[in-house]
Design an enzyme around this catalytic site. Structure first.
Site, PDB file in Angstrom:
ATOM      1  N   SER A   1       0.840  -1.195   0.000  1.00 24.41           N
ATOM      2  CA  SER A   1       0.000   0.000   0.000  1.00 24.41           C
ATOM      3  C   SER A   1       0.881   1.254   0.000  1.00 24.41           C
ATOM      4  O   SER A   1       1.742   1.402  -0.862  1.00 24.41           O
ATOM      5  CB  SER A   1      -0.945  -0.047   1.201  1.00 24.41           C
ATOM      6  OG  SER A   1      -1.948   0.929   1.110  1.00 24.41           O
TER       7      SER A   1
ATOM      8  N   ASP B   1      -9.968  -4.045  -6.058  1.00 22.45           N
ATOM      9  CA  ASP B   1      -9.384  -3.354  -4.909  1.00 22.45           C
ATOM     10  C   ASP B   1     -10.005  -1.966  -4.823  1.00 22.45           C
ATOM     11  O   ASP B   1      -9.789  -1.134  -5.706  1.00 22.45           O
ATOM     12  CB  ASP B   1      -7.864  -3.268  -5.083  1.00 22.45           C
ATOM     13  CG  ASP B   1      -7.149  -2.645  -3.894  1.00 22.45           C
ATOM     14  OD1 ASP B   1      -7.810  -2.059  -3.024  1.00 22.45           O
ATOM     15  OD2 ASP B   1      -5.904  -2.746  -3.838  1.00 22.45           O
TER      16      ASP B   1
ATOM     17  N   HIS C   1      -7.544  -5.226  -0.591  1.00 25.19           N
ATOM     18  CA  HIS C   1      -6.318  -4.430  -0.616  1.00 25.19           C
ATOM     19  C   HIS C   1      -5.151  -5.115   0.100  1.00 25.19           C
ATOM     20  O   HIS C   1      -4.067  -4.540   0.168  1.00 25.19           O
ATOM     21  CB  HIS C   1      -6.606  -3.073   0.047  1.00 25.19           C
ATOM     22  CG  HIS C   1      -5.548  -2.049  -0.160  1.00 25.19           C
ATOM     23  ND1 HIS C   1      -5.113  -1.648  -1.413  1.00 25.19           N
ATOM     24  CD2 HIS C   1      -4.814  -1.330   0.740  1.00 25.19           C
ATOM     25  CE1 HIS C   1      -4.176  -0.731  -1.282  1.00 25.19           C
ATOM     26  NE2 HIS C   1      -3.964  -0.522   0.010  1.00 25.19           N
TER      27      HIS C   1
END
Length: 267
Positions: free
Chosen positions: A95, A217, A245
């Site tokens: 991320s 996502d 995610h």
């Protein structure tokens, strides 16, 4: 300062040989990589850590000034790499940490030799000719909700971020991780994350890079993966047959296989 203690650094796997550094995203800690570490440790030296303010890190080392910028998190990465005297390590960032890795590479190019970007996003807010997945109003509302009631926000948003509603235990794990973070620290990290724009920094990446995206996502849609891949000439894009995610938890086998294939190509 003892950076290894400050960042709760753990080192497993081979005593010598190629090194893989695992970095977690917002609201998480190194435990998010627990399903990846055993597979990686069979072939590599694996370094995992917590950013200051997360997990088992030294909270007394946290400062609003430093960690209100992604540069502060990148500095954590560099200092950990220097403390371990790493050279040419493979940095695996999940991320927002994917972009932290890009910044760390610019700070200390000798320390990082390749990047694995898991569900990356250089900008979460839509812009002209760019789809980040959120409008400015979306992010303003998200941050306002988080700042007014962090625990309530965590309980509502973590399952959405994780996806996989048929596996509620995954959403609960992310909820617990979010809730374990001190609200004041989480608020700063959230603003740093969701208001960031590091698109220009992608142009500086010249090392081998794997971009891992999920088929679905809500945080980093497919358009973002395509953008990151196009911006880094040395990159390879792999779309995982995964939802949510956090593929290292929801689809660990596919995630590990993709990372290991990339690592093998670097040897």
């Amino acid at each position: 300062m003892d950076f290894l203690s400050r960042n709760n650094v753990s080192v497993t796997g081979l005593a010598h040989g190629p090194v893989v550094v695992l970095a977690h995203g917002f609201g998480c800690d190194q435990n998010m990589w627990r399903l990846a570490v055993p597979a990686l440790a069979k072939r590599y030296r694996v370094v995992a850590f917590d950013y200051v303010g997360s997990g088992g890190s030294d909270l007394s080392a946290w400062s609003h000034e430093r960690y209100s910028s992604l540069q502060g998190y990148a500095q954590d990465v560099v200092e950990v790499c220097e403390a371990l005297d790493l050279e040419g390590a493979v940095f695996v960032g999940h991320s927002v940490s994917a972009m932290v890795g890009v910044l760390a590479t610019r700070m200390a190019p000798e320390r990082i030799g390749a990047l694995v970007m898991v569900a990356p996003s250089p900008r979460y807010i839509d812009d002209d000719g760019y789809r980040g997945g959120f409008t400015s109003d979306d992010i303003d509302e998200l941050l306002a909700s988080l700042e007014s009631n962090y625990l309530g926000w965590s309980s509502a948003m973590a399952p959405v971020i994780m996806g996989n509603p048929e596996r509620p235990e995954l959403g609960q794990e992310l909820t617990n991780s979010f809730c374990a973070t001190a609200p004041d620290i989480a608020r700063v990290f959230a603003r740093t994350t969701f208001l960031s724009d590091t698109r220009e920094d992608l142009k500086s990446v010249e090392i081998p890079t794997l971009v891992l995206e999920c088929a679905q996502d809500v945080i980093a849609p497919r358009e973002v993966g395509a953008y990151v891949h196009a911006a880094i000439p040395s990159s390879r894009l792999v779309t995982l047959d995964a939802t949510g995610h956090c593929p290292q938890l929801s689809a660990p086998e596919a995630t590990n296989e993709a990372i290991l294939d990339f690592l093998a190509a670097q040897r």
